[in-house]
Design a protein around this motif. Sequence first.
Motif, short mmCIF file in Angstrom:
data_model
loop_
_atom_site.label_atom_id
_atom_site.label_comp_id
_atom_site.label_asym_id
_atom_site.label_seq_id
_atom_site.Cartn_x
_atom_site.Cartn_y
_atom_site.Cartn_z
N ASP A 183 -9.81 7.97 -2.08
CA ASP A 183 -9.49 8.61 -2.55
C ASP A 183 -8.09 8.19 -2.39
N THR A 184 -7.37 7.31 -1.38
CA THR A 184 -6.02 6.57 -1.94
C THR A 184 -5.79 6.78 -3.03
N LEU A 185 -6.14 5.29 -3.37
CA LEU A 185 -5.82 4.62 -5.37
C LEU A 185 -5.88 5.83 -6.00
N LEU A 186 -7.29 6.85 -6.35
CA LEU A 186 -7.45 8.26 -6.75
C LEU A 186 -5.68 8.35 -7.16
N ARG A 187 -5.51 9.21 -6.29
CA ARG A 187 -4.58 9.91 -5.79
C ARG A 187 -3.10 9.35 -5.70
N GLY A 188 -2.57 8.20 -5.81
CA GLY A 188 -1.83 7.55 -6.66
C GLY A 188 -1.41 7.73 -7.66
N LYS A 189 -2.52 6.85 -8.22
CA LYS A 189 -2.72 6.87 -9.81
C LYS A 189 -2.74 7.83 -10.13
N GLU A 190 -2.63 9.57 -9.52
CA GLU A 190 -2.31 10.77 -10.83
C GLU A 190 -0.51 10.80 -10.49
N ALA A 191 -0.68 10.56 -8.63
CA ALA A 191 1.10 10.65 -8.84
C ALA A 191 1.94 9.77 -9.09
N TYR A 192 1.29 8.55 -10.23
CA TYR A 192 1.76 8.19 -10.90
C TYR A 192 2.38 7.93 -11.75
N MET A 252 -8.65 -4.97 8.53
CA MET A 252 -7.37 -5.22 7.93
C MET A 252 -8.03 -3.42 7.24
N LEU A 253 -9.20 -3.15 7.27
CA LEU A 253 -9.32 -1.60 6.21
C LEU A 253 -9.11 -0.71 7.17
N TRP A 272 2.94 5.03 -3.59
CA TRP A 272 2.83 4.06 -2.84
C TRP A 272 2.34 3.33 -1.30
N LYS A 273 1.41 4.22 -1.00
CA LYS A 273 0.09 4.57 -0.51
C LYS A 273 -0.84 4.15 -0.92
N ALA A 274 -0.86 4.47 -2.66
CA ALA A 274 -2.12 3.19 -3.27
C ALA A 274 -1.63 1.96 -3.43
N GLU A 275 -0.32 1.84 -3.73
CA GLU A 275 -0.22 0.07 -3.91
C GLU A 275 0.08 -0.65 -2.35
N LEU A 276 -0.43 0.41 -1.38
CA LEU A 276 -0.58 -0.39 -0.42
C LEU A 276 -1.92 -0.86 0.17
N VAL A 277 -2.95 0.23 -0.76
CA VAL A 277 -4.38 -0.56 -0.38
C VAL A 277 -4.72 -1.64 -2.08
N ASP A 278 -3.82 -1.58 -2.85
CA ASP A 278 -3.88 -2.16 -3.75
C ASP A 278 -3.64 -3.62 -3.32
N PHE A 279 -2.86 -3.72 -3.42
CA PHE A 279 -2.28 -5.04 -3.09
C PHE A 279 -2.35 -5.63 -1.57
N VAL A 280 -3.27 -4.99 -0.39
CA VAL A 280 -3.76 -5.78 0.67
C VAL A 280 -5.22 -6.15 0.74
N ILE A 281 -6.08 -4.78 -0.41
CA ILE A 281 -7.39 -5.13 0.12
C ILE A 281 -8.28 -5.56 -2.17
#
Length: 585
Positions: free
Chosen positions: A465-474, A524-525, A494-503
């Motif tokens: 959900d964080t990734l989806l909301r981050g894409k919409e915001a971007y 880590m999750l 940037w919270k979506a970027e955090l999930v992207d870069f780390v996970i």
Amino acid sequence: MKTTGKITGIIANLVIVETAGNVAQNEICYIKHGDQQLMSEVIKIMGTKAYIQVFESTRGLKVGTEVEFMGHMLEVTLGPGILSKNFDGLQNDLNKMKGIFLRRGEYTHPLEVDKEYNFKPTAKKDDKVQAGDWLGEVTENWIPHKIMVPFKFKGQFTIKSIVGKGKHKIEDTISVLVDDDGKEHKVNMIQKWPVKIPIKAYKNKPRPFKILETGIRVFDTLNPMAEGGTGFIPGPFGSGKTVLQHNLSKNAEADLVIIAACGERANEVVEIFTEFPELDDPRSGRKLMERTTIIANTSNMPVAAREASVYTAMTIAEYYRAMGLKVLLLADSTSRWAQALREMSNRMEELPGPDGYPMDLPAIISNFYSRAGYVFLNNGKSGSITFIGTVSPAGGNLKEPVTESTKKAARCFYALSQQRADSKRYPAIDSLESYSKYLEYPEIVEYLNENIDSKWTDNVLYAKDTLLRGKEAYEQINILGDDGVPIDYHLRHWKAELVDFVILQQDAFDKTDASTSYERQKYMLEKITETCKMDFEFDNFEEVGNYFKKVINQFKQMNYSEFDSDKFKKNEKELDKLIMEKKVE
């Protein structure tokens, strides 16, 4: 007496033969061309005419050339000596071929008939056995290779005699079996099986659902693969399919790896041949090639050989599954297999489907994928084949027929993105396009929550959900500009970027980050989820980006540190201090 025939027509690799007797669908035949015999397969029969696909170049063939039908289907030879081998689609041992180029009509024995193996019986005289039951075992590299009652045997048999512990060649008789009619059958370590008929030496029982741990976070965390499951990876050239397959081969929880290069470009196949023998196996500490078999066909080989390679690979996988082993089968790329089907279908002037592919392409792909799975053997042991194919759609178009047909058969879809590859975000799997249907199974959710963490699936859904909301915001930021949206939009991005870069992103060339255990993924999750749920206070959008870049860097330092080590704890302590700077209490 074998049936014969004469060639009446030649269309590239499709040859039409007027037969002098009865022939069967998928029967093997040989075309006599001078001192060469060219192997072929019957793919269509109309009256006395047999349409055959030739596994070799048909250059120089003439109308009237004699053809001999063998009375059996395309078969593989099964027995000790398959591991660490490089085969072509017809199971010829490529290392036994002479010269630089493959010569037409040259066929080699896939096994080592002169090699002696230390045989150890596991069954005894007067035991009742049936097809697929274990009679004994030999050691193949370091893998216990079971010697089984031939899969072609029907009914129950009694062991009249079995050799004792000692050295034997694969063609030596190791047991004599007696059927219900009193007829004796000599059994050695070799058996043959048609590649297009599944090996069924197991019982139909409800299967337990287990997750196949791959060590790749974008697989295990967001879209898990069940042991004995199916998945596929579509993506354009250069998006990282080969490196991803190498990483899966090294780190996936499997006893054996079988790779089918079914018509890839020659340079990619050469990479497999040269790189795999050098890869270290983290599971055994030996070379990965010791538990790997490669079936290779390149794009410039006849289309019929490309089609045969996937079936040869699957049959060998089924053979090892019957030994109670976990087999990982990787096919690269099934697009070339589908193209081979299209070429032969067009030459036979069949009704074309979308993009010229056969109308029954979805059924052919589904039938093949259905051969993977988790099975219970007759002795109560279990084995599995987990199949992951790659698809190479032209231009990265995921709406083309092969991708769409495979979607209907495979349970996991891992879409490689050209955009992510171009921005060096590897593995370049688009987590929003990808999915795992196994997460829809209550048994899988229960397994994950019981064996990893009770909050695991909730955290996974929150990350998605964080990734989806981050894409919409971007997307909104791109349209309206950085200063045209509230700071909250930047925070979500940037919270979506955090999930992207780390996970999602993972370094396949780093010893620590190349493979991540579920214990570490869980930790880590949880850490990422806690961070994303926090409220932060910023004065402007530039401050958001600069701050989260520091947080991401600190998380990545944890990824590169051995789990729970002093360095890992030190990085985590610095991360916690950094988070507290902007956290709203």
